[in-house]
Design an enzyme around this catalytic site. Structure first.
Site, mmCIF file in Angstrom:
data_model
loop_
_atom_site.group_PDB
_atom_site.id
_atom_site.type_symbol
_atom_site.label_atom_id
_atom_site.label_comp_id
_atom_site.label_asym_id
_atom_site.label_seq_id
_atom_site.Cartn_x
_atom_site.Cartn_y
_atom_site.Cartn_z
ATOM 1 N N GLU A 182 -1.650 -4.373 3.571
ATOM 2 C CA GLU A 182 -1.647 -5.227 2.168
ATOM 3 C C GLU A 182 -2.540 -6.192 2.559
ATOM 4 O O GLU A 182 -2.128 -7.303 3.394
ATOM 5 C CB GLU A 182 -0.438 -5.774 1.860
ATOM 6 C CG GLU A 182 0.679 -4.801 1.261
ATOM 7 C CD GLU A 182 1.994 -5.564 0.777
ATOM 8 O OE1 GLU A 182 1.918 -6.384 0.520
ATOM 9 O OE2 GLU A 182 3.019 -4.678 0.579
ATOM 10 N N GLU A 220 7.757 -4.941 4.814
ATOM 11 C CA GLU A 220 7.528 -6.301 5.082
ATOM 12 C C GLU A 220 9.180 -6.775 5.547
ATOM 13 O O GLU A 220 9.792 -7.568 4.998
ATOM 14 C CB GLU A 220 7.304 -7.090 3.844
ATOM 15 C CG GLU A 220 6.030 -7.102 3.571
ATOM 16 C CD GLU A 220 5.370 -7.917 2.495
ATOM 17 O OE1 GLU A 220 4.084 -8.194 2.368
ATOM 18 O OE2 GLU A 220 6.106 -8.470 1.696
#
Length: 368
Positions: free
Chosen positions: A265, A163
């Site tokens: 995710e 991320e």
């Protein structure tokens, strides 16, 4: 007739030689995956997993039997609890590959969680000058992946960072200085390819419905020579925008940058109840309109995300991973590696219920 039989035999032999995780099947996603980074610690602390019929078994085998074919494991550098390290990943990787599943290794380049709000250096790297920091990224990445290769469990995909909306290894690798971000990410890329040229490198951002973010980030990546093979996204419908915005972003970035996309995710709750005495992160009875926090609502939302990925043009939608599918409410296996008293706040989004049984969403994803 002999020629026909011989041709059929050769075709069957060729198919048998293809790894199980690469056999997507007619219309199925190439990747039907689960992140199980907390599994080893859960098992060590007594965690139990059961199939949909209640039979106790190996969580990885239960996932595989339900049709999932890829596993994601994170790597920290020197975490306080000793989990998500090289040795722990090696042990789980052996089990993953024994089941014929694909392996995605997710490097956080930290001793703890790395995400858009925090990209903390490992303690051992904090004082390194930039060139030594870049070398540390290369060496750490190479070391873990080389050990995986040596034991016969070569990673199929690798995330260089987790991320990384704002870069990595702050402040040095913040994308306020894109040249530094590029140097660190390319060090990771080069280490991956030095171990295995066929392993695909993923660059992973959160906020999967934010097309402005993705265009800004990957335009800069192109301008600064950042190398990668796959665009990875996090998409949680209760945080990251509508499914329609997510679809539009996936379609745009895949075609704009000519790269396959994978949702590394995603998740959705199956209940509002708590199982470990630590408040859940998502507590709403209907976190996204029309999708209640029930086993049926979880199945429906995850199926929708999967179908959105499947609809990406030109076959560029690889698939998805449900995040922390095995992170059930096992005491001591909380979010903070330095605090055994912490809970995880995520057990209501796992693919195993509070009775330890596989939830319907698991087989729904397995058929996607």
């Amino acid at each position: 007739m002999k020629r026909i039989l011989l041709t059929a035999l050769l075709l069957l032999t060729a198919l048998a030689a293809v790894p199980a995780h690469a056999q997507a099947g007619p219309g199925r996603l190439q990747i039907r995956g689960a992140d199980v980074s907390s599994l080893a610690k859960s098992e060590a602390l007594g965690g139990v997993y059961r199939d949909a019929r209640g039979r106790r078994g190996d969580a990885l085998a239960i996932l595989s039997q339900a049709g999932l074919n890829y596993i994601r494991l994170k790597v920290w550098v020197n975490p306080a609890d000793g989990y998500n390290t090289k040795s722990r990943v090696l042990a789980v990787a052996r089990r993953v590959k024994a089941l014929g599943m694909g392996l995605l290794v997710d490097f956080h380049y930290s001793d703890t969680w790395a995400d858009p709000g925090k990209q903390y250096k490992p303690a051992a790297w904090e004082a390194l000058p930039f060139e030594q920091l870049r070398q540390a990224v290369y060496d750490h990445t190479y070391d873990v992946l080389d050990a995986l290769r040596d034991q016969g469990t070569t990673a199929d995909m690798v995330q260089v960072g987790n991320e990384i909306n704002g870069g990595l290894l702050w402040p040095d690798g913040s994308n306020s200085t894109w040249a530094n971000t590029a140097a660190l990410l390319n060090a990771g890329y080069d280490a991956v390819k030095a171990v295995s040229g066929s392993t695909r490198v993923v660059l992973h951002l959160a906020n999967g419905g934010d097309n402005g973010l993705y265009r800004w980030w990957f335009d800069n990546a192109g301008a600064h020579g950042i190398r990668y093979d796959v665009i990875g996204l996090s998409y949680y419908s209760y945080w990251h925008g509508t499914p329609e915005a997510f679809q539009a972003n996936l379609n745009d970035v895949a075609t704009r940058y000519g790269k396959p996309v994978v949702v590394v995710e995603t998740a959705y709750p199956f209940t509002t109840a708590d199982d470990d005495g630590w408040e859940n992160i998502i507590t709403s009875a209907e976190p996204y309109p029309g999708y209640p926090a029930t086993p049926q609502g979880q199945s429906a939302m995850l199926a929708r995300v999967a179908d959105i990925v499947r609809a990406v043009p030109n076959g560029l939608g690889l698939g998805l991973f449900t995040w922390e599918a095995t992170w059930t409410g096992v005491r001591g296996n909380g979010w903070d590696p330095a605090d055994p008293a912490s809970g995880n706040g995520w057990e209501n989004q796992a693919l195993f219920g509070y009775d330890d049984r596989a939830l319907p969403a698991m087989s729904v994803l397995g058929r996607r």
